[in-house]
Design a protein around this motif. Structure first.
Motif, PDB file in Angstrom:
ATOM      1  N   HIS A  55       0.845  -1.200   0.000  1.00 18.13           N
ATOM      2  CA  HIS A  55       0.000   0.000   0.000  1.00 18.13           C
ATOM      3  C   HIS A  55       0.873   1.240   0.000  1.00 18.13           C
ATOM      4  CE1 HIS A  55      -3.381  -2.620   0.662  1.00 18.13           C
ATOM      5  NE2 HIS A  55      -2.726  -3.166   1.658  1.00 18.13           N
ATOM      6  N   GLN A  56       0.839   1.947  -1.079  1.00 18.32           N
ATOM      7  CA  GLN A  56       1.629   3.174  -1.251  1.00 18.32           C
ATOM      8  C   GLN A  56       1.109   4.279  -0.334  1.00 18.32           C
ATOM      9  OE1 GLN A  56       0.785   4.886  -4.979  1.00 18.32           O
ATOM     10  NE2 GLN A  56       2.427   6.373  -4.885  1.00 18.32           N
ATOM     11  N   GLY A  57       2.044   5.037   0.262  1.00 16.12           N
ATOM     12  CA  GLY A  57       1.690   6.212   1.043  1.00 16.12           C
ATOM     13  C   GLY A  57       1.266   5.951   2.473  1.00 16.12           C
ATOM     14  N   ASP A 110       7.843   3.775   0.652  1.00 14.96           N
ATOM     15  CA  ASP A 110       6.956   2.935  -0.144  1.00 14.96           C
ATOM     16  C   ASP A 110       7.678   1.741  -0.750  1.00 14.96           C
ATOM     17  OD1 ASP A 110       4.653   4.638   0.166  1.00 14.96           O
ATOM     18  OD2 ASP A 110       5.618   6.021  -1.235  1.00 14.96           O
ATOM     19  N   ARG A 120       1.341  -0.700 -11.187  1.00 12.28           N
ATOM     20  CA  ARG A 120       1.568   0.310 -10.158  1.00 12.28           C
ATOM     21  C   ARG A 120       1.594   1.727 -10.726  1.00 12.28           C
ATOM     22  NH1 ARG A 120       2.817  -1.555  -4.910  1.00 12.28           N
ATOM     23  NH2 ARG A 120       2.660  -3.796  -4.963  1.00 12.28           N
ATOM     24  N   HIS A 167      12.013  10.017  -5.508  1.00 16.57           N
ATOM     25  CA  HIS A 167      10.571  10.237  -5.543  1.00 16.57           C
ATOM     26  C   HIS A 167      10.137   9.986  -6.971  1.00 16.57           C
ATOM     27  CE1 HIS A 167      10.106  13.096  -1.892  1.00 16.57           C
ATOM     28  NE2 HIS A 167      11.194  12.384  -1.755  1.00 16.57           N
ATOM     29  N   THR A 207       7.082  10.311  -9.411  1.00 17.69           N
ATOM     30  CA  THR A 207       5.739  10.836  -9.625  1.00 17.69           C
ATOM     31  C   THR A 207       5.135  10.078 -10.794  1.00 17.69           C
ATOM     32  OG1 THR A 207       6.431  13.005  -8.834  1.00 17.69           O
ATOM     33  CG2 THR A 207       4.373  12.904 -10.090  1.00 17.69           C
ATOM     34  N   ASP A 225      -0.779   9.478 -12.594  1.00 13.05           N
ATOM     35  CA  ASP A 225      -1.970   9.860 -11.835  1.00 13.05           C
ATOM     36  C   ASP A 225      -1.643  10.836 -10.696  1.00 13.05           C
ATOM     37  OD1 ASP A 225      -0.754   8.297  -9.889  1.00 13.05           O
ATOM     38  OD2 ASP A 225      -2.415   6.867  -9.715  1.00 13.05           O
ATOM     39  N   ARG A 226      -0.401  11.341 -10.679  1.00  9.83           N
ATOM     40  CA  ARG A 226       0.119  12.307  -9.698  1.00  9.83           C
ATOM     41  C   ARG A 226       0.430  11.708  -8.325  1.00  9.83           C
ATOM     42  NH1 ARG A 226      -1.418  18.235 -11.169  1.00  9.83           N
ATOM     43  NH2 ARG A 226      -1.989  17.947 -13.320  1.00  9.83           N
ATOM     44  N   SER A 227       0.271  10.414  -8.166  1.00  6.40           N
ATOM     45  CA  SER A 227       0.697   9.781  -6.919  1.00  6.40           C
ATOM     46  C   SER A 227       2.221   9.741  -6.908  1.00  6.40           C
ATOM     47  CB  SER A 227       0.107   8.377  -6.790  1.00  6.40           C
ATOM     48  OG  SER A 227       0.590   7.536  -7.827  1.00  6.40           O
ATOM     49  N   TRP A 266       5.676   7.677  -5.345  1.00  3.20           N
ATOM     50  CA  TRP A 266       6.324   6.562  -4.664  1.00  3.20           C
ATOM     51  C   TRP A 266       7.626   7.095  -4.062  1.00  3.20           C
ATOM     52  CZ3 TRP A 266       4.523   1.624  -4.074  1.00  3.20           C
ATOM     53  CH2 TRP A 266       3.418   1.267  -4.834  1.00  3.20           C
TER      54      TRP A 266
END
Length: 164
Positions: A28-30, A35, A60, A102, A104, A107-109, A111
């Protein structure tokens, strides 16, 4: 539970390029401090980022931007890097030594991955990947790597979870 996205493999024959993406992501990310973890084969950021972006598990997401910690690398791509799917924007954290990347996604999430030094032994690298992807991890990447470097063989797997 964590997911190894690709079995870590390396080439032992002299002169051959190492193969396989050494990456372990949390389920589960975040939800935790990290992560997951990424263990590049070298300190050549351009080559390693191409491998990471091109082989990142498609379920992912798709990587569109990467921020990195400069001391981990011998070279720096300019502002973008050609990859199989086109271009990825690249940037860095000035005066940073956090051993992180990082990623990006489209979808702008984001990791947040610990960068495991390429010189780590197989045991150290595997332990660092496990620690970075363990649910409940609260360690910074730098602290995690320092711990693994000093005592990888003696650290129990549940040491990395919350409250340890």
């Amino acid at each position: 539970m964590t997911t190894a996205t690709a079995p870590p493999t390396t080439s032992t024959a002299p002169g051959l390029e190492p193969t396989g993406l050494r990456l372990r992501l949390a389920d589960h990310q975040g939800h935790d401090h990290l992560d997951g973890g990424w263990w590049p084969h070298s300190r050549d950021l351009s080559a390693e980022l191409r491998r990471l972006v091109d082989d990142f598990p498609p379920e992912r997401g798709r990587v569109v931007r990467v921020l990195y910690s400069p001391p981990d690398w011998d070279n720096r791509p300019v502002r973008s890097l050609p990859v199989a799917a086109g271009q990825v924007k690249v940037g860095f954290f000035p005066h940073d030594d956090t051993h992180l990347v990082h990623l990006t996604m489209s979808d702008r999430s984001v990791w947040l991955l610990a960068v495991v030094p390429p010189g780590f032994s197989a045991d150290q690298g595997d332990e660092a990947l496990l620690a970075a992807a363990t649910s409940g991890n609260q360690h910074s990447a730098a602290d995690l790597l320092h711990t693994v470097e000093g005592e990888a063989a003696s650290v129990p797997a549940d040491h990395w979870a919350r409250g340890s």
